[in-house]
Design an enzyme around this catalytic site. Sequence first.
Site, mmCIF file in Angstrom:
data_model
loop_
_atom_site.group_PDB
_atom_site.id
_atom_site.type_symbol
_atom_site.label_atom_id
_atom_site.label_comp_id
_atom_site.label_asym_id
_atom_site.label_seq_id
_atom_site.Cartn_x
_atom_site.Cartn_y
_atom_site.Cartn_z
ATOM 1 N N ASN A 10 0.862 -1.190 0.000
ATOM 2 C CA ASN A 10 0.000 0.000 0.000
ATOM 3 C C ASN A 10 0.896 1.238 0.000
ATOM 4 O OD1 ASN A 10 -1.863 1.998 0.432
ATOM 5 N ND2 ASN A 10 -2.315 1.420 2.560
ATOM 6 N N LYS A 12 -0.020 4.227 -0.255
ATOM 7 C CA LYS A 12 -0.745 5.380 0.326
ATOM 8 C C LYS A 12 -0.554 6.609 -0.562
ATOM 9 C CE LYS A 12 0.290 3.443 4.806
ATOM 10 N NZ LYS A 12 -0.018 3.499 6.217
ATOM 11 N N HIS A 94 -9.536 0.605 4.718
ATOM 12 C CA HIS A 94 -8.282 0.909 5.417
ATOM 13 C C HIS A 94 -8.584 1.843 6.594
ATOM 14 C CE1 HIS A 94 -4.268 2.298 6.292
ATOM 15 N NE2 HIS A 94 -3.821 1.257 5.613
ATOM 16 N N GLU A 96 -7.073 4.296 7.746
ATOM 17 C CA GLU A 96 -6.895 5.732 7.489
ATOM 18 C C GLU A 96 -8.158 6.319 6.871
ATOM 19 O OE1 GLU A 96 -3.168 5.314 5.416
ATOM 20 O OE2 GLU A 96 -2.250 4.758 7.322
ATOM 21 N N GLU A 164 -5.326 -5.308 10.477
ATOM 22 C CA GLU A 164 -4.361 -4.232 10.672
ATOM 23 C C GLU A 164 -4.702 -3.452 11.948
ATOM 24 O OE1 GLU A 164 -2.388 -3.008 6.752
ATOM 25 O OE2 GLU A 164 -4.234 -1.873 6.910
ATOM 26 N N GLY A 170 2.127 2.263 10.678
ATOM 27 C CA GLY A 170 3.020 3.410 10.506
ATOM 28 C C GLY A 170 3.681 3.874 11.789
ATOM 29 N N SER A 210 3.344 -2.025 10.411
ATOM 30 C CA SER A 210 4.791 -1.937 10.629
ATOM 31 C C SER A 210 5.540 -3.232 10.285
ATOM 32 C CB SER A 210 5.086 -1.494 12.072
ATOM 33 O OG SER A 210 4.574 -0.203 12.297
HETATM 34 C C1 PEP Z 1 -0.856 -0.007 5.795
HETATM 35 O O1 PEP Z 1 -0.932 1.151 5.417
HETATM 36 O O2 PEP Z 1 -1.709 -0.811 5.410
HETATM 37 C C2 PEP Z 1 0.238 -0.390 6.688
HETATM 38 C C3 PEP Z 1 0.216 -1.577 7.209
HETATM 39 O O3 PEP Z 1 1.226 0.551 6.912
HETATM 40 P P1 PEP Z 1 2.667 0.299 7.609
HETATM 41 O O4 PEP Z 1 3.230 -0.968 7.043
HETATM 42 O O5 PEP Z 1 3.471 1.511 7.221
HETATM 43 O O6 PEP Z 1 2.428 0.204 9.076
#
Ligand code: PEP
Length: 247
Positions: A10, A12, A94, A96, A164, A170, A210
């Site tokens: 992803n 983003k 997601h 976000e 997630e 992040g 992460s």
């Molecule tokens: C994501 O945006 O789906 C995600 C898991 O981000 P990160 O790996 O940066 O934590």
Amino acid sequence: MPRQFFVGGNFKMNGTIKSVTDIVTNLNNAKLDPNVEVVVAPSALYLLLVREHLRKEIEVAAQNVYDKPNGAFTGEISVEQLKSSGINWTLLGHSERRVILQEDDKFVASKTKAALDGGVSVILCCGESLEQREAGKTIEVVNNQLKAVAAEVKDWSKIVIAYEPIWAIGTGKVATTEQAQEVHAAIREWLKKDISPEVAESTRIIYGGSVSEKNCKELAKQPDVDGFLVGGASLKPAFVDIINSNQ
Ligand code: PEP
């Protein structure tokens, strides 16, 4: 049949034509485990660019799609527009978008139905906040997010579930292997009870939050972790190590 390992990237709202092209070149030149299904999700603006230049065995996903077929919905993208651009996947739900853009479970479910009906497969994200985890509500929150989708969708064969935890996205704070496995097993149990044992057995449940080249191998060993959704690290060359983490 064993579940095929799945790794999503992803991007983003990151990248420029130059840096996204560099990522594509890196993936095109990499030696990738042929047993892994790989899907990358650049910004909408770069979907066509990535689809044109990326090796064909890697699929491309949108980061979102709207639930109406066409019309006066400024700024949105339809399922038909994705399909006609060779984009066969989308992320949905997601955190976000759930948190910043206030998308609720019902809206995510409606978009999931629209995507599947139009032939676009879905990486369906779910996960709890730190507050919800500390209140012992993780499984309840995740189940409610999935139940909303189950109310709209009967066929789960084109859905990959991405667990997630919001507190891990992040932040550099990855879930422990035990925490990830516990929630993945609970999701599989929910699928078994509320959908069917067959769907529970065949649905990929991937972990996001992460994930890096350092922690992916241990996570990949967990019996109910069928791959990863990778944010930050998907922009780096180390994404290749994550794709190959199940070897
Ligand atoms: C994501 O945006 O789906 C995600 C898991 O981000 P990160 O790996 O940066 O934590």
